[in-house]
Design an enzyme around this catalytic site. Structure first.
Site, PDB file in Angstrom:
ATOM      1  N   SER A  29      40.182  85.540  39.040  1.00 30.47           N
ATOM      2  CA  SER A  29      39.303  84.659  39.821  1.00 30.47           C
ATOM      3  C   SER A  29      37.926  84.543  39.176  1.00 30.47           C
ATOM      4  O   SER A  29      37.363  83.444  39.059  1.00 30.47           O
ATOM      5  CB  SER A  29      39.146  85.191  41.247  1.00 30.47           C
ATOM      6  OG  SER A  29      40.350  85.118  41.959  1.00 30.47           O
ATOM      7  N   ARG A  83      35.974  81.232  37.184  1.00 31.32           N
ATOM      8  CA  ARG A  83      34.674  80.748  37.655  1.00 31.32           C
ATOM      9  C   ARG A  83      33.592  80.908  36.593  1.00 31.32           C
ATOM     10  O   ARG A  83      32.670  80.089  36.516  1.00 31.32           O
ATOM     11  CB  ARG A  83      34.308  81.464  38.957  1.00 31.32           C
ATOM     12  CG  ARG A  83      35.165  80.969  40.141  1.00 31.32           C
ATOM     13  CD  ARG A  83      35.226  81.997  41.266  1.00 31.32           C
ATOM     14  NE  ARG A  83      35.931  81.505  42.445  1.00 31.32           N
ATOM     15  CZ  ARG A  83      37.258  81.492  42.589  1.00 31.32           C
ATOM     16  NH1 ARG A  83      38.041  81.923  41.605  1.00 31.32           N
ATOM     17  NH2 ARG A  83      37.807  81.037  43.711  1.00 31.32           N
ATOM     18  N   GLY A 140      46.940  76.823  39.975  1.00 29.34           N
ATOM     19  CA  GLY A 140      46.394  76.137  41.136  1.00 29.34           C
ATOM     20  C   GLY A 140      44.886  76.252  41.198  1.00 29.34           C
ATOM     21  O   GLY A 140      44.191  75.320  41.618  1.00 29.34           O
ATOM     22  N   SER A 197      41.259  79.468  52.723  1.00 25.83           N
ATOM     23  CA  SER A 197      41.505  79.224  51.301  1.00 25.83           C
ATOM     24  C   SER A 197      40.208  79.245  50.513  1.00 25.83           C
ATOM     25  O   SER A 197      39.354  78.367  50.675  1.00 25.83           O
ATOM     26  CB  SER A 197      42.203  77.873  51.093  1.00 25.83           C
ATOM     27  OG  SER A 197      42.246  77.546  49.716  1.00 25.83           O
ATOM     28  N   GLN A 245      40.072  78.657  47.399  1.00 26.96           N
ATOM     29  CA  GLN A 245      40.122  77.555  46.439  1.00 26.96           C
ATOM     30  C   GLN A 245      39.574  76.268  47.039  1.00 26.96           C
ATOM     31  O   GLN A 245      38.835  75.533  46.386  1.00 26.96           O
ATOM     32  CB  GLN A 245      41.556  77.352  45.944  1.00 26.96           C
ATOM     33  CG  GLN A 245      42.059  78.495  45.084  1.00 26.96           C
ATOM     34  CD  GLN A 245      43.482  78.275  44.597  1.00 26.96           C
ATOM     35  OE1 GLN A 245      44.104  77.254  44.877  1.00 26.96           O
ATOM     36  NE2 GLN A 245      44.009  79.245  43.872  1.00 26.96           N
ATOM     37  N   ASP A 293      47.122  87.954  47.645  1.00 29.15           N
ATOM     38  CA  ASP A 293      47.862  88.029  46.386  1.00 29.15           C
ATOM     39  C   ASP A 293      48.589  89.356  46.210  1.00 29.15           C
ATOM     40  O   ASP A 293      49.491  89.466  45.374  1.00 29.15           O
ATOM     41  CB  ASP A 293      46.923  87.798  45.203  1.00 29.15           C
ATOM     42  CG  ASP A 293      46.492  86.349  45.085  1.00 29.15           C
ATOM     43  OD1 ASP A 293      47.210  85.472  45.596  1.00 29.15           O
ATOM     44  OD2 ASP A 293      45.436  86.089  44.478  1.00 29.15           O
ATOM     45  N   LYS A 302      52.490  79.434  47.649  1.00 32.90           N
ATOM     46  CA  LYS A 302      51.971  79.992  46.399  1.00 32.90           C
ATOM     47  C   LYS A 302      52.868  79.501  45.251  1.00 32.90           C
ATOM     48  O   LYS A 302      53.584  78.508  45.388  1.00 32.90           O
ATOM     49  CB  LYS A 302      51.937  81.517  46.495  1.00 32.90           C
ATOM     50  CG  LYS A 302      50.866  82.037  47.459  1.00 32.90           C
ATOM     51  CD  LYS A 302      49.476  81.862  46.861  1.00 32.90           C
ATOM     52  CE  LYS A 302      48.398  82.520  47.692  1.00 32.90           C
ATOM     53  NZ  LYS A 302      47.075  82.392  47.055  1.00 32.90           N
ATOM     54  N   ARG A 321      56.630  82.939  48.579  1.00 40.78           N
ATOM     55  CA  ARG A 321      56.653  84.387  48.350  1.00 40.78           C
ATOM     56  C   ARG A 321      57.258  85.165  49.510  1.00 40.78           C
ATOM     57  O   ARG A 321      57.803  86.252  49.299  1.00 40.78           O
ATOM     58  CB  ARG A 321      55.242  84.897  48.020  1.00 40.78           C
ATOM     59  CG  ARG A 321      54.819  84.544  46.605  1.00 40.78           C
ATOM     60  CD  ARG A 321      53.445  85.075  46.245  1.00 40.78           C
ATOM     61  NE  ARG A 321      53.112  84.747  44.857  1.00 40.78           N
ATOM     62  CZ  ARG A 321      51.887  84.776  44.360  1.00 40.78           C
ATOM     63  NH1 ARG A 321      50.864  85.100  45.135  1.00 40.78           N
ATOM     64  NH2 ARG A 321      51.671  84.472  43.092  1.00 40.78           N
ATOM     65  N   ARG A 323      53.499  87.308  39.938  1.00 49.06           N
ATOM     66  CA  ARG A 323      53.410  88.472  40.833  1.00 49.06           C
ATOM     67  C   ARG A 323      54.791  88.929  41.296  1.00 49.06           C
ATOM     68  O   ARG A 323      55.013  90.122  41.518  1.00 49.06           O
ATOM     69  CB  ARG A 323      52.488  88.166  42.008  1.00 49.06           C
ATOM     70  CG  ARG A 323      51.081  87.806  41.549  1.00 49.06           C
ATOM     71  CD  ARG A 323      50.031  87.970  42.619  1.00 49.06           C
ATOM     72  NE  ARG A 323      48.815  87.248  42.250  1.00 49.06           N
ATOM     73  CZ  ARG A 323      47.904  87.675  41.382  1.00 49.06           C
ATOM     74  NH1 ARG A 323      48.059  88.843  40.780  1.00 49.06           N
ATOM     75  NH2 ARG A 323      46.830  86.942  41.106  1.00 49.06           N
TER      76      ARG A 323
END
Length: 427
Positions: free
Chosen positions: A21, A25, A92, A166, A168, A312, A339, A343, A385
């Site tokens: 993450s 960024r 994503g 979220s 995102q 996650d 995801k 999942r 994952r």
């Protein structure tokens, strides 16, 4: 590939790769900050490489020098229209955050992804960005990729209450808001990871966080920074769980990022009875080393505001729960169904095929333990994952072989995973 089974105690020290993450960024903000941004410890997984390539296609000079990524940022006005489609691969994060950033640019782009990303809904960013004045659309009413986006130099600020938890979506709106004239507010259902807010401030931006409400007044300019990326707690989670469930194990996980919006897994395993010790804790930098030893665990309930703080990690937590005494109930996690794979269903199917006792629900799983795990033929289904969860599960198998298809998906976030696994098995 045939996975290692019947492992003895895991012993040793591990430095997990840089946080995914934060790596994304750092590249995104560095690309639109003025000046030279240097990033140490960047994750070199395929998702982050997709973000880097996208910005190269947008005219940003990005090079590797002396184990650092050097980004020559030209400010928000320095991006140029790409000559080609922007391919986000499996990421994503890349698609959603970069769409938010490009909302304020005076050109059009087409953004595509691989087969997995093309099944992930983008309506969650399309609707708020449209409200800000962007022409953006995907396929069907769920707005699946490819996305076609025409930016707008005159973005309108909005007040937007997130319909889902979220980070995102929140981040896409904030990146657009940096280019909009006026006050934008984002209101969260539950507090999600706050790397975007923290890093905007680190790059000299201004915003106000008041509980679940984030307020940003634009437009703003950002200034280049030197960034050190900590180890990814989501990658460390696989070794954390392995150390807890494989008898006789003791592992030291070095320099793990422990931003409070990401540490839900640590709270859960401690509640379940895990023996973990934090060493060399640096609260200012939000980094620590974690010593973990094999522990007898008991079931628990995971729900509500905890879910966004470990979303996650839920696949590997599900494996952990198969080895805990009693029932573990995961609720409020319907986001898992959109995801890289569904999942909830995939974790249930794979672990049950190995002998676990898991019932999938609409928004989570009910897991009864402890159970003995056996060999099976499995796949990552293109989800990194899921692949790493299966590799850790295989270590417990005493009878039969575990075969894993599409193992290359693990390159998304942890290119050295199997190398590290072999070392811990031999130390």
């Amino acid at each position: 590939m045939k996975l290692r089974t019947n492992a003895g105690p895991l012993q040793g020290t591990i430095q997990v790769p840089g946080d995914k993450s934060i790596s994304h960024r750092a590249v995104i903000l560095g690309a639109v900050a003025k000046g030279e941004t240097r990033v140490k410890g960047l994750l070199k997984g395929e998702d982050v490489l997709s973000t880097i390539q996208a910005f190269r296609n947008l005219g940003v000079r990005i090079e590797e020098k002396d184990d650092q990524l050097v980004i020559e940022g030209q400010g928000f006005q320095g991006l140029t229209a790409p000559c080609q489609t922007l391919n986000m691969g499996n990421s994503g994060t890349s698609m959603r955050l970069i769409a938010g950033l490009l909302a304020g640019q005076p050109f059009s782009v087409k953004m595509i992804g691989d087969e997995s990303l093309s099944k992930r809904p983008m309506d969650r960013i399309v609707y708020p960005l449209k409200q800000m004045g962007v022409e953006i659309s995907g396929e069907t009413d769920r707005q699946f990729p490819p996305l076609q986006l025409q930016g707008n130099r005159n973005l309108q600020p909005i007040t937007y209450t997130l319909p889902i938890s979220s980070a995102q979506v929140k981040s896409a709106i904030l990146l657009a808001a940096l280019q909009a004239k006026g006050t934008t507010q984002v209101v969260e259902k539950e507090i999600t990871r706050n790397h975007t807010e923290e890093m905007i401030q680190q790059f000299g931006g201004r915003l106000i966080v008041d509980g679940k409400r984030i307020t940003l007044v634009g437009p703003q300019q950002l200034t280049a920074q030197e960034i050190t990326v900590p180890g990814d707690i989501s990658s460390a989670a696989f070794w954390l769980v392995a150390g807890l469930i494989i008898p006789g194990s003791e592992l030291l996980l070095k320099n793990v990022g422990v931003n409070p919006t990401r540490t839900g897994i640590l709270e859960v395993v401690e509640k379940m009875g895990a023996q973990i010790v934090y060493e060399d804790m640096n609260k200012k930098e939000q980094v620590t080393s974690i010593r973990v030893v094999y522990s007898h665990l008991k079931g628990t309930i995971i729900s509500g505001g905890l879910i966004p703080r470990l979303i996650d990690e839920l696949p590997i937590i599900a494996l952990l729960a198969t080895q805990a005494q009693g029932t573990t109930c995961i609720k409020d996690a319907q986001e898992l169904r959109v995801k890289e794979t569904d999942r909830i269903q995939v974790v249930t199917d794979i672990l049950n095929s190995m002998g676990a006792n898991i019932k999938a629900t609409a928004d989570g799983m009910i897991i009864k333990g402890p159970t003995v795990l056996y060999g099976a033929n499995t796949s990552t289904y293109g989800d990194h994952r899921i692949g790493m969860m299966t590799a850790i599960a295989a270590l417990l198998v005493k009878q039969g072989q575990v075969h894993l298809d599409k193992e290359e998906a693990i390159m998304t976030s942890y290119p050295t995973f199997f190398k590290d696994l072999e070392r811990l098995c031999h130390d």
